[in-house]
Write a protein that holds these residues in place. Structure first.
Motif, PDB file in Angstrom:
ATOM      1  N   PHE A 218       0.831  -1.207   0.000  1.00  0.00           N
ATOM      2  CA  PHE A 218       0.000   0.000   0.000  1.00  0.00           C
ATOM      3  C   PHE A 218       0.865   1.257   0.000  1.00  0.00           C
ATOM      4  N   SER A 220       1.058   5.440   1.293  1.00  0.00           N
ATOM      5  CA  SER A 220       0.519   6.379   2.284  1.00  0.00           C
ATOM      6  C   SER A 220       1.225   7.716   2.149  1.00  0.00           C
ATOM      7  N   VAL A 226      -3.816   4.851   4.274  1.00  0.00           N
ATOM      8  CA  VAL A 226      -3.353   4.805   2.892  1.00  0.00           C
ATOM      9  C   VAL A 226      -3.803   6.113   2.226  1.00  0.00           C
ATOM     10  N   ILE A 232      -5.102   1.937   7.234  1.00  0.00           N
ATOM     11  CA  ILE A 232      -4.076   0.954   6.865  1.00  0.00           C
ATOM     12  C   ILE A 232      -4.376  -0.401   7.511  1.00  0.00           C
ATOM     13  N   CYS A 235      -6.987  -2.098   5.416  1.00  0.00           N
ATOM     14  CA  CYS A 235      -6.394  -2.556   4.142  1.00  0.00           C
ATOM     15  C   CYS A 235      -5.518  -3.787   4.379  1.00  0.00           C
ATOM     16  N   ILE A 250       4.274  -1.734   2.490  1.00  0.00           N
ATOM     17  CA  ILE A 250       4.171  -0.325   2.088  1.00  0.00           C
ATOM     18  C   ILE A 250       5.248  -0.028   1.050  1.00  0.00           C
TER      19      ILE A 250
END
Ligand SMILES: C[S+](C)CC[C@H](N)C(=O)O
Ligand SMILES: N[C@@H](CCS)C(=O)O
Ligand SMILES: [Zn+2]
Length: 336
Positions: A218, A220, A226, A232, A235, A250
Motif C-alpha cells: 500500500f 501512504s 493509505v 491501513i 487494508c 508499504i
C-alpha cells in the motif's frame, strides 16, 4: 497451468525463501525512475511500460544493476503495462498480452545472465561466497487503476463512484491471469491506494484460481492511512484474510512514515512485512516531475532499515527515485 500451491504451501514459500536469504530479503529499487536516469523519456501514459517496446535492452540493464546491487527480488516493468493502455497506443490485444509476458521474460533473462556471470566469474566473487547461490525471485508488478490513469491518481486513490469493485476486478482480470502464467514467481500488487482495490485483488486471486503467491503493498502520505484516507489496518486485514497473499507492506511512501505504518500493519497480521519507500520527494502527476522535499538522501534512508527490522519488517527495498546505490546500502546493512 502450474501445479498450484495451497494456502499453507504459499506461506512456506516465502518463509523458505527468507530462510535462504538469511532471514531478511532485499527488494530492488525504483525502476521507472532508474530508466529515466539512463535517459529514457517516460512522459507517456504508459510510463515505464513504454520501455518494453522502445528499449527492452535498458529494462534488462536496470534489472542487472539491481541484481549486482544485491537484490533478492526484482520487479518487472509491468507496473503501468495494461492491455487497455497498450490498445490505446494502437497495439492489438494479442500484442498487448505479449508485451505483458515480455516484461517477465526480460526479468527472467536478466536473472539467467546474472547467474551465468556469477558462476563464470566466481573468482571475482570469492570474497562473498553467497553471491552465486543467492536466491532471486521475479515478481510481476501490477500497478493500480490509478497508475493506468497516468496522472498520479495512485497517490490520491479517489476514482469516483463509477469505479466500483466489479469495475476494478474487470479492469485487472486479464492482466493478472496473464502474469500469473508468465513464469513469474509471484505477483507484486504495488502502490495500492485504497481499500476497494485491495478487495478487488483479493477476490480476483480467488475467483481466477491464481496459483502463484502475491504480495499487497500500500501507499501512504501521512503515515496513518493509505493515500485515499482508508485505514491501513483495514487494508492490511484484507491482505491478511487472503490465503494467496504471502506478504503485506508499504511502498512509494516517504521514509519518515514507514516505522509507524509497520507498527500498524503488525497489529493485524503475522505475515511477513515488506517496505520499499521512495526517496521522500513528491510527484507532480501533471508535469511528471519530482519535487524536492525536506527528506534526506539515500544514506539517511538506509540508516532507517535497522529500526524497520526491529519493528518487524523482513523485506526491504526502494521505490521511486531510489537507485542501485540505495539497494547496495540496504544489502550491506542487512548483512551486519
Ligand atoms: C508511482 S507514480 C510516480 C507513476 C506514474 C504515474 N502513474 C503517471 O503516469 O504519471
Ligand atoms: N515498481 C514500480 C513502482 C512504481 S510506484 C517502479 O519502481 O517503477
Ligand atoms: Zn514508486
Amino acid at each position: 497451468m502450474g501445479l498450484g500451491l495451497g494456502g499453507a504451501e504459499k506461506m512456506s514459500f516465502l518463509s523458505d525463501f527468507l530462510g535462504k536469504c538469511g532471514g531478511y530479503a532485499v527488494i530492488d529499487g525504483g525502476f521507472a525512475t532508474e530508466l529515466e536516469r539512463h535517459g529514457q523519456d517516460l512522459n507517456d501514459p504508459l510510463w515505464s511500460a513504454k520501455s518494453l517496446f522502445s528499449s527492452p535492452h535498458l529494462v534488462r540493464r536496470v534489472h542487472l544493476d539491481y541484481l549486482d546491487a544485491g537484490a533478492n527480488i526484482i520487479l518487472t516493468a509491468s507496473y503501468q503495462a495494461t492491455i487497455q493502455g497498450f490498445e490505446a497506443k494502437g497495439f492489438s490485444t494479442e500484442e498487448a498480452e505479449a508485451l505483458l509476458r515480455k516484461s517477465v521474460e526480460i526479468a527472467c533473462e536478466a536473472r539467467e545472465i546474472y547467474r551465468d556471470r556469477c558462476s563464470k566469474d566466481s573468482w571475482d566473487y570469492m570474497e562473498n561466497e553467497n553471491i552465486a547461490s543467492r536466491p532471486v525471485l521475479v515478481a510481476a508488478s501490477v500497478g493500480s487503476y490509478g497508475a493506468y490513469l497516468a496522472d498520479g491518481s495512485e497517490y490520491s486513490g479517489r476514482y469516483g463512484d463509477s469505479v466500483s469493485l466489479e469495475v476494478l476486478k474487470d479492469f485487472h482480470r486479464r492482466r493478472v491471469q496473464i502474469l500469473a502464467e508468465s513464469g513469474a514467481d509471484l505477483i507484486a500488487f504495488e502502490t495500492i491506494p485504497n481499500k476497494v482495490e485491495a478487495q478487488a485483488y483479493a477476490e480476483l486471486l480467488d475467483e481466477e484460481g491464481i496459483d502463484i503467491p502475491a504480495w499487497f503493498s500500500f501507499t501512504s502520505k501521512d503515515g496513518v492511512n493509505v493515500v485515499s484516507g482508508d485505514s491501513i489496518e483495514e487494508c492490511a486485514s484484507i491482505a491478511d484474510s487472503c490465503d494467496k497473499v504471502v506478504a503485506v507492506g508499504i511502498n512509494c511512501t516517504p521514509p519518515r512514515f514507514i516505522l509507524g505504518l509497520i507498527q500498524s500493519i503488525r497489529k493485524v497480521t503475522s505475515k511477513p512485512i515488506l517496505v520499499y519507500p521512495n526517496s521522500g520527494e513528491t510527484y507532480d502527476g501533471q508535469t511528471k516531475q519530482w519535487l524536492k522535499s525536506e527528506e534526506g538522501a539515500d544514506e539517511d534512508f538506509v540508516s532507517y532499515v535497522d529500526k524497520w527490522r526491529d519493528a518487524g519488517a523482513s523485506l526491504f527495498g526502494g521505490c521511486c527515485r531510489t537507485t542501485p546505490n540505495t539497494i547496495k546500502g540496504i544489502s550491506k546493512t542487512l548483512k551486519t
